[in-house]
Enzyme design. Structure first.
Site, PDB file in Angstrom:
ATOM      1  N   THR A   9       0.711  -1.119  -0.067  1.00 53.87           N
ATOM      2  CA  THR A   9      -0.198  -0.218  -0.156  1.00 53.87           C
ATOM      3  C   THR A   9       0.971   1.124  -0.013  1.00 53.87           C
ATOM      4  O   THR A   9       1.838   1.284   0.550  1.00 53.87           O
ATOM      5  CB  THR A   9      -0.984   0.103   1.184  1.00 53.87           C
ATOM      6  OG1 THR A   9      -1.828   1.240   1.379  1.00 53.87           O
ATOM      7  CG2 THR A   9      -0.071   0.030   2.520  1.00 53.87           C
ATOM      8  N   ASN A  11      -0.392   4.099   1.270  1.00 55.12           N
ATOM      9  CA  ASN A  11      -1.416   4.812   2.330  1.00 55.12           C
ATOM     10  C   ASN A  11      -0.969   4.452   3.451  1.00 55.12           C
ATOM     11  O   ASN A  11      -0.971   3.625   4.319  1.00 55.12           O
ATOM     12  CB  ASN A  11      -2.769   4.383   1.906  1.00 55.12           C
ATOM     13  CG  ASN A  11      -3.667   5.434   2.953  1.00 55.12           C
ATOM     14  OD1 ASN A  11      -3.168   5.658   3.998  1.00 55.12           O
ATOM     15  ND2 ASN A  11      -4.891   5.701   2.313  1.00 55.12           N
ATOM     16  N   LYS A  14      -3.350   3.294   6.370  1.00 52.65           N
ATOM     17  CA  LYS A  14      -3.726   2.090   6.341  1.00 52.65           C
ATOM     18  C   LYS A  14      -2.619   1.173   7.070  1.00 52.65           C
ATOM     19  O   LYS A  14      -2.984   0.385   7.928  1.00 52.65           O
ATOM     20  CB  LYS A  14      -3.810   1.490   4.906  1.00 52.65           C
ATOM     21  CG  LYS A  14      -5.098   2.054   4.275  1.00 52.65           C
ATOM     22  CD  LYS A  14      -5.095   1.283   2.732  1.00 52.65           C
ATOM     23  CE  LYS A  14      -6.292   1.681   1.908  1.00 52.65           C
ATOM     24  NZ  LYS A  14      -6.237   0.769   0.639  1.00 52.65           N
ATOM     25  N   GLU A  40      -4.511   0.335 -10.264  1.00 51.39           N
ATOM     26  CA  GLU A  40      -5.920   0.403  -9.628  1.00 51.39           C
ATOM     27  C   GLU A  40      -6.892   0.623 -10.920  1.00 51.39           C
ATOM     28  O   GLU A  40      -7.270   1.894 -10.946  1.00 51.39           O
ATOM     29  CB  GLU A  40      -6.245   1.613  -8.575  1.00 51.39           C
ATOM     30  CG  GLU A  40      -7.337   1.157  -7.507  1.00 51.39           C
ATOM     31  CD  GLU A  40      -7.562   2.237  -6.526  1.00 51.39           C
ATOM     32  OE1 GLU A  40      -6.389   2.273  -6.028  1.00 51.39           O
ATOM     33  OE2 GLU A  40      -8.448   2.435  -6.034  1.00 51.39           O
ATOM     34  N   ASP A  69      -8.465  -3.068  -0.812  1.00 52.93           N
ATOM     35  CA  ASP A  69      -9.140  -1.813  -1.597  1.00 52.93           C
ATOM     36  C   ASP A  69     -10.374  -1.497  -0.711  1.00 52.93           C
ATOM     37  O   ASP A  69     -11.122  -2.517  -0.256  1.00 52.93           O
ATOM     38  CB  ASP A  69      -9.744  -2.451  -2.941  1.00 52.93           C
ATOM     39  CG  ASP A  69      -9.881  -1.231  -3.637  1.00 52.93           C
ATOM     40  OD1 ASP A  69      -8.983  -0.374  -3.906  1.00 52.93           O
ATOM     41  OD2 ASP A  69     -11.052  -1.197  -4.090  1.00 52.93           O
ATOM     42  N   GLY A 147      -8.991  10.590   4.547  1.00 54.74           N
ATOM     43  CA  GLY A 147      -9.914  10.218   3.559  1.00 54.74           C
ATOM     44  C   GLY A 147     -11.344  10.748   3.806  1.00 54.74           C
ATOM     45  O   GLY A 147     -11.468  11.939   4.149  1.00 54.74           O
ATOM     46  N   PHE A 148     -12.497  10.172   3.761  1.00 50.90           N
ATOM     47  CA  PHE A 148     -13.706  10.620   4.041  1.00 50.90           C
ATOM     48  C   PHE A 148     -14.119  10.431   5.635  1.00 50.90           C
ATOM     49  O   PHE A 148     -15.313  10.581   5.915  1.00 50.90           O
ATOM     50  CB  PHE A 148     -14.669   9.637   3.213  1.00 50.90           C
ATOM     51  CG  PHE A 148     -14.441   9.736   1.840  1.00 50.90           C
ATOM     52  CD1 PHE A 148     -15.088  10.701   0.984  1.00 50.90           C
ATOM     53  CD2 PHE A 148     -13.706   8.495   1.124  1.00 50.90           C
ATOM     54  CE1 PHE A 148     -14.869  10.772  -0.437  1.00 50.90           C
ATOM     55  CE2 PHE A 148     -13.626   8.831  -0.222  1.00 50.90           C
ATOM     56  CZ  PHE A 148     -14.284   9.835  -1.069  1.00 50.90           C
ATOM     57  N   LYS A 170     -11.616   4.133  16.131  1.00 50.34           N
ATOM     58  CA  LYS A 170     -11.853   3.568  14.878  1.00 50.34           C
ATOM     59  C   LYS A 170     -11.490   2.110  14.620  1.00 50.34           C
ATOM     60  O   LYS A 170     -12.181   1.479  14.179  1.00 50.34           O
ATOM     61  CB  LYS A 170     -11.293   4.663  13.964  1.00 50.34           C
ATOM     62  CG  LYS A 170     -11.466   4.237  12.373  1.00 50.34           C
ATOM     63  CD  LYS A 170     -10.500   5.045  11.610  1.00 50.34           C
ATOM     64  CE  LYS A 170     -11.054   4.539  10.113  1.00 50.34           C
ATOM     65  NZ  LYS A 170     -10.213   5.078   8.909  1.00 50.34           N
TER      66      LYS A 170
HETATM   67  P1  ITT Z   1      -3.662   1.864  -1.527  1.00 52.17           P
HETATM   68  O1  ITT Z   1      -2.078   2.196  -1.820  1.00 52.17           O
HETATM   69  O2  ITT Z   1      -3.726   0.974  -0.364  1.00 52.17           O
HETATM   70  O3  ITT Z   1      -4.431   1.627  -2.756  1.00 52.17           O
HETATM   71  P2  ITT Z   1      -5.212   4.187  -1.435  1.00 52.17           P
HETATM   72  O4  ITT Z   1      -5.350   5.408  -0.428  1.00 52.17           O
HETATM   73  O5  ITT Z   1      -5.273   4.387  -2.798  1.00 52.17           O
HETATM   74  O6  ITT Z   1      -4.246   3.172  -0.917  1.00 52.17           O
HETATM   75  P3  ITT Z   1      -8.012   2.896  -1.760  1.00 52.17           P
HETATM   76  O7  ITT Z   1      -8.075   2.813  -3.081  1.00 52.17           O
HETATM   77  O8  ITT Z   1      -8.269   1.422  -0.904  1.00 52.17           O
HETATM   78  O9  ITT Z   1      -6.570   3.449  -0.907  1.00 52.17           O
HETATM   79  O10 ITT Z   1      -9.231   3.835  -0.972  1.00 52.17           O
HETATM   80  C1  ITT Z   1      -9.878   4.560  -1.923  1.00 52.17           C
HETATM   81  C2  ITT Z   1     -10.054   6.039  -1.042  1.00 52.17           C
HETATM   82  O11 ITT Z   1     -11.044   5.712  -0.068  1.00 52.17           O
HETATM   83  C3  ITT Z   1      -8.850   6.503  -0.310  1.00 52.17           C
HETATM   84  O12 ITT Z   1      -8.387   7.463  -1.150  1.00 52.17           O
HETATM   85  C4  ITT Z   1      -9.449   7.102   0.840  1.00 52.17           C
HETATM   86  O13 ITT Z   1      -9.725   8.628   0.597  1.00 52.17           O
HETATM   87  C5  ITT Z   1     -10.801   6.426   1.069  1.00 52.17           C
HETATM   88  N1  ITT Z   1     -10.547   5.359   2.123  1.00 52.17           N
HETATM   89  C6  ITT Z   1     -10.182   4.235   2.232  1.00 52.17           C
HETATM   90  N2  ITT Z   1     -10.155   3.812   3.765  1.00 52.17           N
HETATM   91  C7  ITT Z   1     -10.631   4.767   4.345  1.00 52.17           C
HETATM   92  C8  ITT Z   1     -10.894   5.062   5.597  1.00 52.17           C
HETATM   93  O14 ITT Z   1     -10.760   3.951   6.641  1.00 52.17           O
HETATM   94  N3  ITT Z   1     -11.390   6.216   5.923  1.00 52.17           N
HETATM   95  C9  ITT Z   1     -11.822   7.223   5.225  1.00 52.17           C
HETATM   96  N4  ITT Z   1     -11.454   7.039   3.909  1.00 52.17           N
HETATM   97  C10 ITT Z   1     -10.958   5.908   3.332  1.00 52.17           C
END
Ligand code: ITT
Length: 191
Positions: A9, A11, A14, A40, A69, A147-148, A170
């Site tokens: 990842t 992120n 995460k 992705e 994901d 994120g959200f 959380k």
């Molecule tokens: P990867 O490198 O793991 O793909 P990413 O940030 O691109 O990391 P995702 O595609 O899984 O992660 O997530 C899509 C979006 O959803 C991500 O950009 C976040 O903004 C949001 N998101 C995912 N998990 C979240 C959480 O626990 N709380 C808030 N927003 C979240």
């Protein structure tokens, strides 16, 4: 000695969430971040996106490893949008764009989903899913998480957005925690 599993990842939030869960619930495994670029591709479900993510890294990494994901789904008013488009929407209109779409709406049902795809030593892929149901808040609140999180109020922590919860709070109820719980159960049963 701890068994190592890589979490692919980019992120950092995460990684922090997942490492914190493993340290408490499954310390016999050490989760290491592998920051290898993930492809992705757009698809209809998080499970399909997860398959693309796995395919995009499998040549460059030795199992065991997993990817995740996740998505934010505004259920009724937006028929699940942004869902599989969550990354793109976050980068473009952001959560404030979602709040604008939701202005004046009384039905604010929404949920988070997390799908983990774990590749074992034999290169078999195993999927684990977690969900948290709640509502889109009427305003953004809180500074934790990512994120959200500032616009999501879980039904399990009424009145507080995910971004108003401590990481450990959380981590008890989140979609990611529920997917990780299933992964941990699998790892313990197949050790
Ligand atoms: P990867 O490198 O793991 O793909 P990413 O940030 O691109 O990391 P995702 O595609 O899984 O992660 O997530 C899509 C979006 O959803 C991500 O950009 C976040 O903004 C949001 N998101 C995912 N998990 C979240 C959480 O626990 N709380 C808030 N927003 C979240």
């Amino acid at each position: 000695m701890k068994s190592k599993i890589q979490f692919v990842t980019g992120n950092k939030h995460k990684i922090e969430e997942v490492q914190t869960i493993f340290e408490k619930e499954c310390p016999e495994f050490q989760i290491m971040q592998a920051d290898i670029p993930l492809l992705e591709l757009q698809a209809a479900t998080l499970e399909e996106v997860a398959v693309f993510k796995i395919q995009s890294v499998m040549e460059n990494i030795v199992p065991p490893y997993f990817i995740e994901d996740a998505g934010f789904f505004v259920d009724d008013v937006c028929q699940g949008f942004p869902g599989v488009y969550s990354s793109y929407v976050m980068k473009t209109i952001g959560w404030d764009g979602i709040l604008k779409i939701m202005a004046g709406k009384t039905n604010r049902n929404a949920h988070f989903e997390s799908v983990i795809a774990y590749v074992d030593n034999h290169k078999a892929v195993h999927y684990f899913k977690g969900v948290n149901e709640g509502q889109v808040s009427t305003e953004a609140r809180g500074s934790s998480g990512f994120g959200f999180d500032p616009i999501f109020i879980s039904n399990e922590t009424p009145n507080r957005t995910f971004a108003e919860l401590e990481l450990n709070e959380k981590n008890i109820i989140s979609h990611r925690r529920r997917a990780v719980n299933k992964l941990i159960e699998f790892l313990k049963n197949n050790a």
